[in-house]
Scaffold this motif. Structure first.
Motif, PDB file in Angstrom:
ATOM      1  N   LYS A 308       0.835  -1.201   0.000  1.00  0.00           N
ATOM      2  CA  LYS A 308       0.000   0.000   0.000  1.00  0.00           C
ATOM      3  C   LYS A 308       0.877   1.262   0.000  1.00  0.00           C
ATOM      4  O   LYS A 308       0.582   2.238  -0.699  1.00  0.00           O
ATOM      5  CB  LYS A 308      -0.922  -0.013   1.235  1.00  0.00           C
ATOM      6  CG  LYS A 308      -1.991   1.072   1.212  1.00  0.00           C
ATOM      7  CD  LYS A 308      -3.034   0.779   0.158  1.00  0.00           C
ATOM      8  CE  LYS A 308      -3.813   2.028  -0.230  1.00  0.00           C
ATOM      9  NZ  LYS A 308      -4.648   1.776  -1.421  1.00  0.00           N
ATOM     10  N   CYS A 309       1.954   1.216   0.809  1.00  0.00           N
ATOM     11  CA  CYS A 309       2.872   2.366   0.866  1.00  0.00           C
ATOM     12  C   CYS A 309       3.448   2.660  -0.525  1.00  0.00           C
ATOM     13  O   CYS A 309       3.561   3.827  -0.930  1.00  0.00           O
ATOM     14  CB  CYS A 309       4.011   2.096   1.848  1.00  0.00           C
ATOM     15  SG  CYS A 309       3.493   2.133   3.577  1.00  0.00           S
ATOM     16  N   VAL A 312       0.881   4.378  -2.695  1.00  0.00           N
ATOM     17  CA  VAL A 312       0.751   5.801  -2.356  1.00  0.00           C
ATOM     18  C   VAL A 312       1.940   6.581  -2.918  1.00  0.00           C
ATOM     19  O   VAL A 312       1.789   7.659  -3.506  1.00  0.00           O
ATOM     20  CB  VAL A 312       0.631   5.996  -0.831  1.00  0.00           C
ATOM     21  CG1 VAL A 312       0.688   7.473  -0.464  1.00  0.00           C
ATOM     22  CG2 VAL A 312      -0.656   5.364  -0.314  1.00  0.00           C
ATOM     23  N   LEU A 350       1.558   4.958   7.768  1.00  0.00           N
ATOM     24  CA  LEU A 350       0.588   4.050   7.195  1.00  0.00           C
ATOM     25  C   LEU A 350       0.804   2.644   7.763  1.00  0.00           C
ATOM     26  O   LEU A 350       1.826   2.014   7.511  1.00  0.00           O
ATOM     27  CB  LEU A 350       0.770   4.044   5.668  1.00  0.00           C
ATOM     28  CG  LEU A 350      -0.425   3.718   4.792  1.00  0.00           C
ATOM     29  CD1 LEU A 350      -1.641   4.577   5.136  1.00  0.00           C
ATOM     30  CD2 LEU A 350      -0.038   3.942   3.334  1.00  0.00           C
ATOM     31  N   ASP A 354      -4.709   1.628   9.656  1.00  0.00           N
ATOM     32  CA  ASP A 354      -5.011   2.754   8.755  1.00  0.00           C
ATOM     33  C   ASP A 354      -5.528   2.242   7.425  1.00  0.00           C
ATOM     34  O   ASP A 354      -6.507   2.756   6.885  1.00  0.00           O
ATOM     35  CB  ASP A 354      -3.748   3.600   8.493  1.00  0.00           C
ATOM     36  CG  ASP A 354      -3.078   4.050   9.768  1.00  0.00           C
ATOM     37  OD1 ASP A 354      -3.733   4.768  10.544  1.00  0.00           O
ATOM     38  OD2 ASP A 354      -1.915   3.678   9.993  1.00  0.00           O
ATOM     39  N   ILE A 355      -4.832   1.254   6.913  1.00  0.00           N
ATOM     40  CA  ILE A 355      -5.198   0.718   5.599  1.00  0.00           C
ATOM     41  C   ILE A 355      -6.609   0.135   5.658  1.00  0.00           C
ATOM     42  O   ILE A 355      -7.431   0.378   4.760  1.00  0.00           O
ATOM     43  CB  ILE A 355      -4.164  -0.339   5.150  1.00  0.00           C
ATOM     44  CG1 ILE A 355      -2.799   0.348   4.942  1.00  0.00           C
ATOM     45  CG2 ILE A 355      -4.611  -1.045   3.873  1.00  0.00           C
ATOM     46  CD1 ILE A 355      -1.632  -0.596   4.771  1.00  0.00           C
ATOM     47  N   LYS A 359      -7.570   5.148   5.870  1.00  0.00           N
ATOM     48  CA  LYS A 359      -7.077   6.453   6.348  1.00  0.00           C
ATOM     49  C   LYS A 359      -5.545   6.474   6.367  1.00  0.00           C
ATOM     50  O   LYS A 359      -4.896   5.415   6.317  1.00  0.00           O
ATOM     51  CB  LYS A 359      -7.548   6.688   7.791  1.00  0.00           C
ATOM     52  CG  LYS A 359      -9.045   6.493   8.009  1.00  0.00           C
ATOM     53  CD  LYS A 359      -9.790   7.794   7.908  1.00  0.00           C
ATOM     54  CE  LYS A 359     -11.243   7.597   8.346  1.00  0.00           C
ATOM     55  NZ  LYS A 359     -12.050   8.786   8.064  1.00  0.00           N
ATOM     56  N   ALA A 360      -4.989   7.668   6.478  1.00  0.00           N
ATOM     57  CA  ALA A 360      -3.555   7.809   6.715  1.00  0.00           C
ATOM     58  C   ALA A 360      -3.338   8.975   7.665  1.00  0.00           C
ATOM     59  O   ALA A 360      -4.064   9.968   7.622  1.00  0.00           O
ATOM     60  CB  ALA A 360      -2.817   8.057   5.413  1.00  0.00           C
ATOM     61  N   GLU A 374      -8.299  10.820   4.324  1.00  0.00           N
ATOM     62  CA  GLU A 374      -8.812   9.683   3.563  1.00  0.00           C
ATOM     63  C   GLU A 374      -7.737   9.191   2.595  1.00  0.00           C
ATOM     64  O   GLU A 374      -7.169   9.990   1.842  1.00  0.00           O
ATOM     65  CB  GLU A 374     -10.046  10.102   2.736  1.00  0.00           C
ATOM     66  CG  GLU A 374     -11.251  10.527   3.553  1.00  0.00           C
ATOM     67  CD  GLU A 374     -11.916   9.350   4.261  1.00  0.00           C
ATOM     68  OE1 GLU A 374     -11.794   8.208   3.755  1.00  0.00           O
ATOM     69  OE2 GLU A 374     -12.521   9.577   5.325  1.00  0.00           O
ATOM     70  N   LEU A 375      -7.461   7.908   2.600  1.00  0.00           N
ATOM     71  CA  LEU A 375      -6.474   7.369   1.674  1.00  0.00           C
ATOM     72  C   LEU A 375      -6.898   7.588   0.217  1.00  0.00           C
ATOM     73  O   LEU A 375      -6.066   7.818  -0.663  1.00  0.00           O
ATOM     74  CB  LEU A 375      -6.277   5.870   1.926  1.00  0.00           C
ATOM     75  CG  LEU A 375      -5.020   5.493   2.718  1.00  0.00           C
ATOM     76  CD1 LEU A 375      -4.938   3.990   2.881  1.00  0.00           C
ATOM     77  CD2 LEU A 375      -3.766   6.037   2.053  1.00  0.00           C
ATOM     78  N   ILE A 378      -5.697  10.902  -0.986  1.00  0.00           N
ATOM     79  CA  ILE A 378      -4.419  11.304  -0.386  1.00  0.00           C
ATOM     80  C   ILE A 378      -3.605  12.241  -1.286  1.00  0.00           C
ATOM     81  O   ILE A 378      -2.971  13.189  -0.799  1.00  0.00           O
ATOM     82  CB  ILE A 378      -3.596  10.067   0.051  1.00  0.00           C
ATOM     83  CG1 ILE A 378      -2.475  10.477   1.002  1.00  0.00           C
ATOM     84  CG2 ILE A 378      -3.068   9.271  -1.119  1.00  0.00           C
ATOM     85  CD1 ILE A 378      -2.958  10.886   2.369  1.00  0.00           C
TER      86      ILE A 378
END
Lengths: 475, 475
Positions: A308-309, A312, A350, A354-355, A359-360, A374-375, A378
């Motif tokens: 996920k990181c 982003v 993160l 959060d995932i 959210k972050a 909100e992710l 982002i």
């Protein structure tokens, strides 16, 4: 955060500002000392700031009709003697090449401390007719001034800078150019570096050696001292006459041109550090920060976190944001400290929860506040936040500075003003004796005239004031 | 076009290539001579080429994981003596600072001719553990080598360049880096400069002072001579041992790093001129040309002409094309010559009849051919044409070069080969005597090994050949 978590110890910013500065520049790897006394190595993290500064300024120089060029490093020593004030100002600081190619040179050569003389000699050769004017050339270069006391970025024997040199047909045009570039510097300092500056004319004592008038921009550092962050000089016909910069005018007469010169240097990096830094280290404004965002994974070994990181990160990169993902083996707390010290404007945290919640957490380095975003949005949120941080940093630096400008009516007022870390506005009669006396008794110098202000009497001699001057201790 | 229409007279390219070169660089205002012998002023039109070269290369350096930094200009003389071959190679060309700040220095300081020594001294300080490797830093800087015979861009006492310096844990990695950057240079030279290059290893005699192995890229100029356009050096542990560049490896042992260095310089501008230029002047490839398109109005005083020209200019600018509109008072013929001399890749001619017909004439500088294009599609057509010009310039330079590579079996063959302006491939036994003999008798030097080729016997002594070597006279 507990003190023992700090990656590196940095001296107390309130108790020992100079040591705090040295700790910050060395520990964040902005710079290191070179082997020759007074020289510095600008390390990648520091140089990346300079590259961003260059990019922003260069765009502005080109938009105002300037071209870049490159003039030689070595200048015949005899050139300096052509402009009397100029040689007096620069000769004591010059580094001299006496031997080359295994032989002693017929004439010693100076390593440029500034290039008015060599630009002048070439302009004299190139300029023929009024049609060739104006000439507006800038160069990005290294210069050398042999200084006794040196500090990284602030005062080093060699530094990097840009120097613009222009030639014009009339006094008005050359003065307009001088003021226009001062304005470019001010807009850049405020909007890119988030450093509020005061611009104004310098006294005869403080002006550039060889100029008719020097205009400077002064920034207040966190210790209340002033840093001259850039200068723009109206040179009149001084260099034109010394270097024979002449042209054939429409009316058939040979006339001397009017010239200007203006420059800012790697000193600006020092200004950034001392304008915004705090106990945790650097605080960099987004426009010039090498990295604008760092993503720190929480519980990065948990499934899906690093993935996920990375997503982003890619999304931010695509939006043109300078971002890194710190997937190193250290703990999140260690990474927080490290990147806070390095002054990265935003940190995204993160973790699995959060995932799951979409959210972050985003940490702002300037205010040291965290908020949830909100992710899904982002990229949009980060873009908006970077703009907010940039604006808020200027606002907060301006508030801090404006709260530290005081007026003084006499020497005691000037002294207590600067001792409490203020810029002090005071009336001045215009004579050198009073200016020297202020320096001798308060260690403050005349920074610039406070434009548009009219004090009645000189704070030293009590005679009629010619100018209101901003006095401060300075770097 | 009649000769008398030429804006400036340029010497005959076939009869006097050196004078042609000098005329072109001076008359197109790429460069001028500086006041100190052997120095050059890179004028705006020349510097704009350098800026485009920098932009393209810098992108490639960063994409391959390098960071920029800035190291000091001045190096203690004692540093040079630490690497025995290095000092022998560079000491005779060094410019030396003996005085600074009004005093004689305790130790004389060299102006960097190259920076392996100062990078080495800093890497030694920064490198602690295997985790710190690799270190991959580049710098854009000026360097100084005091040369007896100088020519603008090709050989000047001061020039601009970039120098990459890297440190690695293993021999393999350092060698991989050396070859990767050679590949980056080759791709850049061919795709950006439209200059075909031959890359390969250099002989011991021709290698960089202090390297284990030097790899060069050689380009054929229009007179058949070779120009070394860039080099990449595998330094082994030579500098690591001289400067104590060591690290603590995973196994707990202290080990020396393996280093590389690589550079290209403003020489590349000379290569551009002599690869593509012709009797009319410069021919610049679109990727690095300061201006890609010039619009010349025909009958510009007629209603609507300048207006239409401005519209086309804006449309091209919006598409990211570097374009200028020449609305000066000179005749179209004068402007044609001027911009042809300056090598602008495309010229758009636009007059009342063209506008009426919805057409524009476009002149290609590389082929000197004109064709008509629909005004409605002009942006699309120009974009496509610029790509075509870029490709065709490489193709044509490659065809020219490939037609001038010959083989020789003996000294007479080498001599006649280079006298006719060829690159000559010949077998070489590997001994210095034969290499020296070739130089003495033909004025040709070993440029690079012809990779993958196997001559049987040495063209000089007839013994078994170790390598096939490309011999050429060189700049």
């Amino acid at each position: 955060m507990a003190k023992e978590n700090f990656v590196e110890q940095i001296a107390d910013i309130d108790a020992d500002f100079p040591q705090w500065y040295t700790d910050v520049v060395l520990k964040t790897k902005l710079v290191d000392y070179g082997p020759v006394k007074g020289t510095m190595v600008i390390r990648p993290y520091g140089y990346a700031i300079w590259e961003n500064i260059q990019k922003e300024l260069d765009k502005r120089f080109k938009a105002t009709g300037h071209e870049n060029a490159y003039f030689p490093l070595l200048i015949p020593m005899s050139y300096f003697t052509k402009e009397a004030e100029h040689v007096e100002g620069f000769a004591p600081e010059v580094a001299v090449v006496t031997h080359a190619g295994g032989e002693e040179l017929a004439e010693p050569l100076a390593i440029r401390p500034t290039s008015e003389t060599i630009f002048g000699s070439m302009y004299s050769k190139w300029l023929q007719s009024y049609r060739d004017l104006p000439i507006k050339i800038n160069q990005w270069a290294n210069v050398m001034r042999w200084e006794k006391t040196t500090r990284p970025f602030l005062r080093t024997s060699e530094f990097l800078w840009q120097e613009g040199h222009t030639a014009h047909a009339t006094e008005e045009e050359a003065m307009e150019e001088t003021m226009k570039m001062l304005g470019v510097y001010k807009e850049f300092a405020e909007n890119c570096l988030a450093i509020p500056v005061i611009t104004g004319r310098k006294t005869e004592k403080e002006k550039f050696a060889g100029a008719v008038a020097t205009f400077g921009m002064e920034a207040m550092m966190k210790d209340g001292k002033s840093l001259q962050a850039g200068t723009s000089h109206y040179l009149g016909q001084n260099f034109a006459k010394s270097f024979d910069i002449k042209y054939l005018d429409k009316d058939g007469a040979q006339k001397y041109a009017y010239t200007s010169s203006w420059g800012v240097s790697t000193r600006l990096i020092g200004a950034l550090i001392m304008s915004h830094g705090d106990q945790r280290g650097l605080v960099l404004p987004p426009v010039v920060a090498p990295l604008q965002v760092v993503i720190v994974p929480i519980a990065q070994k948990k499934e899906g976190v690093l993935e996920k990181c990375s997503q982003v990160k890619s999304a931010l990169e695509k939006a043109g944001i300078r971002v890194t993902l710190d997937d190193g083996e250290q703990s999140p707390g260690w990474k927080f400290n490290e990147w806070e010290m390095k002054g990265v404007p935003l940190r995204i945290e993160l973790g699995p929860r959060d995932i799951e919640n979409g959210k972050a957490l985003v940490f702002r380095r300037d205010t040291c506040e965290k908020a949830e975003y909100e992710l899904a949005d982002i990229v949009k949120s980060v873009k908006a936040l970077l703009k907010t941080v940039q604006k808020d940093m200027l606002k907060s630096a301006k508030a801090r500075r404006d709260g530290r400008i005081v007026y003084a009516k006499d020497m005691a007022g000037i002294l207590s003003g600067v001792e409490n870390g203020n810029f002090v506005k005071a009336g001045w009669c215009g004579c050198r004796e009073c200016e020297d006396k202020i320096k001798a008794e308060t260690a403050a110098t005349a920074r610039v005239y406070a434009e548009g202000e009219k004090s009645k009497t000189c704070a030293v001699c009590g005679k009629k004031a010619l100018h209101t001057v901003i006095f401060a201790r300075a770097y």
